[in-house]
Design an enzyme around this catalytic site. Structure first.
Site, PDB file in Angstrom:
ATOM      1  N   ASP A  88       0.832  -1.212   0.000  1.00 55.05           N
ATOM      2  CA  ASP A  88       0.000   0.000   0.000  1.00 55.05           C
ATOM      3  C   ASP A  88       0.862   1.257   0.000  1.00 55.05           C
ATOM      4  O   ASP A  88       2.061   1.221   0.312  1.00 55.05           O
ATOM      5  CB  ASP A  88      -0.907   0.018   1.235  1.00 55.05           C
ATOM      6  CG  ASP A  88      -0.105   0.028   2.544  1.00 55.05           C
ATOM      7  OD1 ASP A  88       0.785  -0.838   2.693  1.00 55.05           O
ATOM      8  OD2 ASP A  88      -0.344   0.894   3.390  1.00 55.05           O
ATOM      9  N   ASP A 149       7.811   4.310  -1.478  1.00 55.69           N
ATOM     10  CA  ASP A 149       7.420   3.766  -0.174  1.00 55.69           C
ATOM     11  C   ASP A 149       6.122   2.998  -0.384  1.00 55.69           C
ATOM     12  O   ASP A 149       5.062   3.581  -0.403  1.00 55.69           O
ATOM     13  CB  ASP A 149       7.248   4.925   0.803  1.00 55.69           C
ATOM     14  CG  ASP A 149       6.791   4.468   2.177  1.00 55.69           C
ATOM     15  OD1 ASP A 149       6.749   3.252   2.413  1.00 55.69           O
ATOM     16  OD2 ASP A 149       6.468   5.343   3.006  1.00 55.69           O
ATOM     17  N   GLU A 183       0.008  -1.136   5.601  1.00 53.02           N
ATOM     18  CA  GLU A 183       1.037  -0.756   6.570  1.00 53.02           C
ATOM     19  C   GLU A 183       0.901   0.711   6.948  1.00 53.02           C
ATOM     20  O   GLU A 183       1.074   1.100   8.104  1.00 53.02           O
ATOM     21  CB  GLU A 183       2.431  -1.008   5.967  1.00 53.02           C
ATOM     22  CG  GLU A 183       3.584  -0.855   6.949  1.00 53.02           C
ATOM     23  CD  GLU A 183       4.206   0.539   6.977  1.00 53.02           C
ATOM     24  OE1 GLU A 183       5.099   0.761   7.803  1.00 53.02           O
ATOM     25  OE2 GLU A 183       3.791   1.413   6.180  1.00 53.02           O
ATOM     26  N   ASP A 206      12.145  -1.171   3.798  1.00 49.33           N
ATOM     27  CA  ASP A 206      11.300   0.021   3.832  1.00 49.33           C
ATOM     28  C   ASP A 206      12.091   1.200   4.391  1.00 49.33           C
ATOM     29  O   ASP A 206      11.506   2.146   4.906  1.00 49.33           O
ATOM     30  CB  ASP A 206      10.048  -0.278   4.691  1.00 49.33           C
ATOM     31  CG  ASP A 206       8.931   0.726   4.458  1.00 49.33           C
ATOM     32  OD1 ASP A 206       8.991   1.465   3.451  1.00 49.33           O
ATOM     33  OD2 ASP A 206       8.009   0.773   5.290  1.00 49.33           O
ATOM     34  N   HIS A 388       5.675   9.930   1.137  1.00 54.55           N
ATOM     35  CA  HIS A 388       4.350  10.505   1.434  1.00 54.55           C
ATOM     36  C   HIS A 388       4.207  11.903   0.823  1.00 54.55           C
ATOM     37  O   HIS A 388       3.403  12.691   1.290  1.00 54.55           O
ATOM     38  CB  HIS A 388       4.060  10.594   2.953  1.00 54.55           C
ATOM     39  CG  HIS A 388       4.166   9.269   3.655  1.00 54.55           C
ATOM     40  ND1 HIS A 388       3.759   9.091   4.952  1.00 54.55           N
ATOM     41  CD2 HIS A 388       4.610   8.071   3.243  1.00 54.55           C
ATOM     42  CE1 HIS A 388       3.966   7.834   5.311  1.00 54.55           C
ATOM     43  NE2 HIS A 388       4.497   7.198   4.281  1.00 54.55           N
TER      44      HIS A 388
HETATM   45 ZN   LIG Z   1       6.842   2.328   4.172  1.00 52.54          ZN
END
Ligand SMILES: [Zn+2]
Length: 416
Positions: A88, A149, A183, A206, A388
């Site tokens: 995700d 990410d 996540e 990650d 993000h």
């Molecule tokens: Zn991540």
């Protein structure tokens, strides 16, 4: 002896990455379904196809988790390693219609994202770009996040599998693959089946800059303080009323300013008032308490309770209730009991030609949760940056270094 030779290897990590980021897998915190959005299963199905094409055993369960196995090519027993990444992307930034752009042979110029020229990735804002001269940088086009990410983690694991399958002489034990969902909304390991996974150790892919190895995270508690005052008719309150809101405000006002998230970084912890609500009679404050050590966490809680008592004691009849809830703990406590898990990762990063850099996460991770579910699990770099956000970027060369790190790491476990 170790010497996997990557000089003639045609890495597949970039082409995979470019394919995966175009599938919208943005998680939805307001959905109670698992996965929270159907796109995550679309990516899961694509990965399943690619795993089957490589001749691997793989399945997707009802929650959308993808499990796969690369059998050992050793005759002696080797611990089973799991490599884990999440499918995700963050709900904080759109993941709809991601158009990845490859900027070849980066020379330090501003990277202007064409679909919104106001989005410019500049070296002065991202000093890590100084290490990327001559590399190929992938960005989004300006209106969405990129999804490095954590699709970089997925692409890296898939390319490592591809390497092992095309180089059967390269030693490795049994490798288990786990691709998780949701996540980013804190549900990444809610439905992981550890029996099915049957791994001895795990590594999430990650992490950030090339060479980074994250083996520490916060210890975290949530404290709820309920302050009870005494309500009375305002016209006749003289000598009777005790205003719970004013007590709560005094508690917050007396918090040490240097122990706040806005004033701390690195290995410092904090006491953070997250939410307050109430009236004259009862006011409730939610606090987040964070520290890298459990006894530091307890010291902050004592300090906070001392402040609450001090205010409440000023008014006869006022009372408080204190509830402390454990959220998560520093994975270091688990990893210290299995020092080889981090030591082998350091060695693998060195063999890939990088300097290992230990990094402490100022938050929690899926790896931390897995570690306390008896699966020690530090976090390895993928090369992702500015996650993000619309300015998310990653270089192809850093992802290739991560692929090499995994190949070395499996060899170290197989030949230790
Ligand atoms: Zn991540």
């Amino acid at each position: 002896m170790y010497s996997p030779d990557f000089s003639h290897y045609h890495f597949t990590v970039a082409e995979r990455f470019l394919r995966y980021v175009q599938i919208n897998t943005q998680a939805d915190p307001f959905s109670s379904a698992t996965p929270s959005t159907p796109g995550q299963k679309d990516l899961g199905r694509l990965l399943l196809d690619e795993l089957h094409q490589m001749g691997l055993e793989a399945e997707m369960d009802a929650y959308g988790y993808v499990y796969a196995t690369l059998p050992s090519n050793q005759t002696h027993p080797v611990p089973v390693i799991c490599f884990c990444a999440h499918m995700d992307t963050s709900p904080d930034c759109s993941g709809e219609g991601v158009k990845p752009i490859v900027h070849r042979n980066y020379q330090g110029e501003d990277l202007v994202l064409p679909d919104d020229p106001a989005q410019i990735i500049r070296m002065e804002d991202f000093p890590e770009l100084q290490q990327q001269i001559g590399n190929d940088i992938i960005t989004a086009s300006g209106t969405t996040l990129l999804g490095a990410d954590d699709k970089s983690g997925i692409a890296i694991i898939m390319d490592a599998l591809h390497y092992w399958i095309s180089h059967p002489e390269q030693p490795h034990g049994e490798i288990r693959i786990l691709f998780t969902v949701d996540e980013e909304i804190g549900r990444g390991v809610d439905h992981v089946d550890l029996q099915k996974l049957r791994a001895d150790v795990a590594y999430t892919l990650d992490g950030e800059s090339a060479g980074h190895l994250e083996d520490e995270n916060f210890c975290a508690d949530q404290v709820v303080v309920q302050i009870h005052g005494i309500s009375a008719h305002t016209g006749y309150a003289c000598g009777k009323m005790v205003n719970a809101m004013k007590l709560a405000a005094a508690v917050i006002d007396n918090l040490p300013g240097e122990l706040s998230p806005e004033a701390t970084s690195g290995k410092q912890g904090f006491i953070h008032p997250l939410h307050i609500e109430g009236n004259v009679e009862t006011t409730t404050i939610h606090f987040l308490i964070r520290h890298f050590e459990e006894n530091g966490l307890k010291a902050y809680e004592q300090l906070l309770e001392g402040l609450v008592k001090q205010q409440v004691n000023r008014f006869p009849g006022a009372k408080y209730e204190w509830k402390c809830q454990e959220q998560y703990r520093n994975m270091k406590y688990v990893l210290d009991q299995h020092p080889e898990v981090v030591r082998y990762a350091e060695e693998a990063i060195r063999r890939a030609g990088l300097q290992p850099v230990h990094h402490a996460i100022r938050g929690g991770t899926d790896g931390a949760r897995l570690s306390f579910m008896s699966l020690p699990c530090p976090n390895l770099f993928t090369g992702q940056h500015a996650f993000h956000s619309k300015k998310e970027w990653i270089s192809i060369q850093d992802m290739q270094k991560a692929v090499q790190t995994l190949v070395h790491l499996a060899e170290i476990w197989a030949t230790r």
